[in-house]
Enzyme design. Structure first.
Site, short mmCIF file in Angstrom:
data_model
loop_
_atom_site.label_atom_id
_atom_site.label_comp_id
_atom_site.label_asym_id
_atom_site.label_seq_id
_atom_site.Cartn_x
_atom_site.Cartn_y
_atom_site.Cartn_z
N CYS A 137 -5.86 5.52 -4.89
CA CYS A 137 -7.30 5.33 -5.14
C CYS A 137 -8.07 6.62 -4.86
O CYS A 137 -9.02 6.94 -5.58
CB CYS A 137 -7.84 4.20 -4.26
SG CYS A 137 -7.15 2.60 -4.66
C1 BEZ Z 1 -3.22 3.22 -3.29
O1 BEZ Z 1 -4.31 3.43 -3.82
O2 BEZ Z 1 -2.45 4.13 -2.98
C2 BEZ Z 1 -2.83 1.80 -3.03
C3 BEZ Z 1 -3.79 0.85 -2.77
C4 BEZ Z 1 -3.40 -0.46 -2.51
C5 BEZ Z 1 -2.07 -0.79 -2.54
C6 BEZ Z 1 -1.11 0.17 -2.84
C7 BEZ Z 1 -1.49 1.47 -3.08
#
Ligand code: BEZ
Length: 240
Positions: free
Chosen positions: A73
């Site tokens: 994210c």
């Molecule tokens: C990420 O953005 O890295 C992420 C967010 C939630 C679950 C898995 C990965």
């Protein structure tokens, strides 16, 4: 006119969203191409964010993410922020939403700006009760019961949904594809043209099946290359 799904009395500081009339309350509305994106209001900063007021007249990339302070994210928010000029050049703007609290989002934005050297100058909306994100089909319980999937909408200046995509939690999106689709929509709207697979700005467009070859010859003249009755290429205008 939409129907108010969540009364102000139910949650004085919460979000409200209007779903289109014509849908019985016991049927779930799922956003689809061509729908007017529902209006919604949600607390933002010291005031309220009203979606239609903010979005109308611009191309909008409205996207959800699962969770602040996570790796993928963070890269996605930084990627959109780094393309702010590219969005502005197209009359487009970005809007993000998640179930994170506004306080967590603020700290996270500062960290993204520090690490990636970008300015995050588009709104990140906080929907901790999940009202807007659930109506807009951003939470898929088989993927995760509480977190948003990586959903993206391209919404045109008249508020219609023109593209929808969904990525899983563990795979980040490529923002160049968002820009390519906005470009393709702008190049083909209202002119009987279509953008072939892999099209990039400057490549030939093609004539829509809705327009006959004779009419296409009349309209486009020497720029038209007819390969067969349904493969009709339109060379881009020459630039010097
Ligand atoms: C990420 O953005 O890295 C992420 C967010 C939630 C679950 C898995 C990965």
């Amino acid at each position: 006119m939409g129907m108010s799904l969540f009364g102000q009395n139910a949650s004085p500081n919460g979000a409200t969203i209007e779903v289109p009339t014509g849908f019985a309350t016991h049927l779930r509305w799922i956003p689809r191409l061509g729908d007017i994106f529902p209006n919604f209001s949600i607390p933002y900063g010291d005031g309220e964010f009203h979606f239609h007021d903010w979005a109308e007249g611009s191309w909008v990339y409205f996207f959800s993410h699962p969770q602040a302070e996570t790796p993928v994210c963070s890269t996605e928010i930084a990627d959109v922020a780094a393309h702010g000029d590219e969005l502005a050049r197209r009359g487009a703007k970005a809007l993000n939403i998640s179930t994170d609290s506004a306080e967590v989002q603020q700290a996270w934005i500062a960290e993204i700006e520090r690490i990636f050297g970008v300015t995050v100058d588009f709104p990140l909306l906080s929907d901790p009760e999940g009202r807007v994100v659930s109506v807009c089909d951003m939470v898929h319980p088989h993927e995760d019961a509480l977190l948003c999937v990586r959903k993206g909408f391209i919404i045109d200046p008249s508020l219609r949904i023109r593209m929808i995509f969904e990525y899983p939690l563990n795979v980040g999106r490529d923002f160049e594809e968002v820009l390519r689709v906005i470009d393709a929509l702008r190049a083909t709207d209202h002119n009987d043209l279509v953008a072939p697979g892999g099209w990039m700005p400057g490549d030939p467009l093609m004539v829509s099946p809705a327009l006959g070859t004779a009419a296409a010859r009349d309209r486009f003249g020497a720029r038209l290359r007819v390969l067969n009755p349904y493969m009709r290429l339109l060379q881009p205008p020459r630039t010097r």
